[in-house]
Design a protein around this motif. Structure first.
Motif, PDB file in Angstrom:
ATOM      1  N   TYR A  70       0.861  -1.183   0.000  1.00 18.11           N
ATOM      2  CA  TYR A  70       0.000   0.000   0.000  1.00 18.11           C
ATOM      3  C   TYR A  70       0.894   1.228   0.000  1.00 18.11           C
ATOM      4  N   VAL A  71       0.689   2.108  -0.980  1.00 18.63           N
ATOM      5  CA  VAL A  71       1.579   3.252  -1.171  1.00 18.63           C
ATOM      6  C   VAL A  71       0.782   4.542  -1.157  1.00 18.63           C
ATOM      7  N   LYS A  72       1.322   5.554  -0.486  1.00 16.06           N
ATOM      8  CA  LYS A  72       0.823   6.931  -0.578  1.00 16.06           C
ATOM      9  C   LYS A  72       1.929   7.713  -1.266  1.00 16.06           C
ATOM     10  N   ALA A  73       1.732   8.037  -2.553  1.00 13.93           N
ATOM     11  CA  ALA A  73       2.748   8.731  -3.343  1.00 13.93           C
ATOM     12  C   ALA A  73       2.269  10.143  -3.648  1.00 13.93           C
ATOM     13  N   GLU A  74       3.184  11.096  -3.572  1.00 11.70           N
ATOM     14  CA  GLU A  74       2.826  12.471  -3.896  1.00 11.70           C
ATOM     15  C   GLU A  74       4.035  13.204  -4.463  1.00 11.70           C
ATOM     16  N   GLY A  75       3.753  14.204  -5.288  1.00 10.71           N
ATOM     17  CA  GLY A  75       4.796  15.048  -5.859  1.00 10.71           C
ATOM     18  C   GLY A  75       5.474  14.414  -7.056  1.00 10.71           C
ATOM     19  N   GLY A  76       5.998  15.253  -7.934  1.00 10.22           N
ATOM     20  CA  GLY A  76       6.766  14.778  -9.070  1.00 10.22           C
ATOM     21  C   GLY A  76       5.924  14.084 -10.113  1.00 10.22           C
ATOM     22  N   GLY A  77       6.577  13.306 -10.954  1.00 14.88           N
ATOM     23  CA  GLY A  77       5.904  12.570 -12.013  1.00 14.88           C
ATOM     24  C   GLY A  77       5.972  11.077 -11.760  1.00 14.88           C
ATOM     25  N   LEU A  78       5.561  10.311 -12.748  1.00 18.16           N
ATOM     26  CA  LEU A  78       5.500   8.858 -12.574  1.00 18.16           C
ATOM     27  C   LEU A  78       6.880   8.230 -12.430  1.00 18.16           C
ATOM     28  N   THR A  79       7.864   8.739 -13.152  1.00 15.50           N
ATOM     29  CA  THR A  79       9.210   8.167 -13.043  1.00 15.50           C
ATOM     30  C   THR A  79       9.763   8.355 -11.640  1.00 15.50           C
TER      31      THR A  79
END
Length: 136
Positions: A70-79
């Motif tokens: 389970y991931v909470k990702a924020e900021g930047g782009g997909l790479t």
């Protein structure tokens, strides 16, 4: 970091790359990837490269179907987010078993990539691109 809930043990790790931050939680399960409430495939736009990068630490250790991610990702782009997920996942796996650290470190998965975008300077069009020189 080890957090204990009723009948669940959660291992967590944080990864960063460029402007992206990913908080990764590992729960023993069937091997599904959930990013920001969406399935990993749809969030990463069904890109096999991004999916491969994100789950690389589990594949190296042979734990593909052992944990739910389970991931909470924020900021930047997909790479940047895919690389941040990879680092956070590797750090979480080190909390599970210290023997994992040797294998992940030899593959270079515990190293944070510190490269960031260079700032724009005044008098230039971009960070280093100068206006065209005119002799006359």
């Amino acid at each position: 970091m080890l957090t204990s809930y009723p009948q669940k043990i959660i291992y967590s790790g944080t990864g960063r790359r460029k402007k992206s931050v990913a908080r990764v939680n590992l729960i023993p399960g069937s091997g599904k990837l959930i990013i920001n409430g969406l399935s990993g495939e749809s969030y990463l736009q069904f890109s096999p490269n991004y999916l491969r990068i994100s789950c690389l630490p589990l594949k190296i250790l042979g734990l593909d179907k052992e944990y739910d991610i389970y991931v909470k990702a924020e900021g930047g782009g997909l790479t940047g987010q895919a690389d941040a997920i990879r680092l956070g996942l590797a750090r979480a796996l080190c909390h599970i078993n210290t023997d994992n650290r040797v294998m992940l470190k030899s593959e270079g998965l515990l190293r944070r990539d510190a490269r960031n975008k260079e700032r724009k300077k005044y008098g230039l069009r971009k960070a280093r691109k100068a206006p065209q020189y005119s002799k006359r």
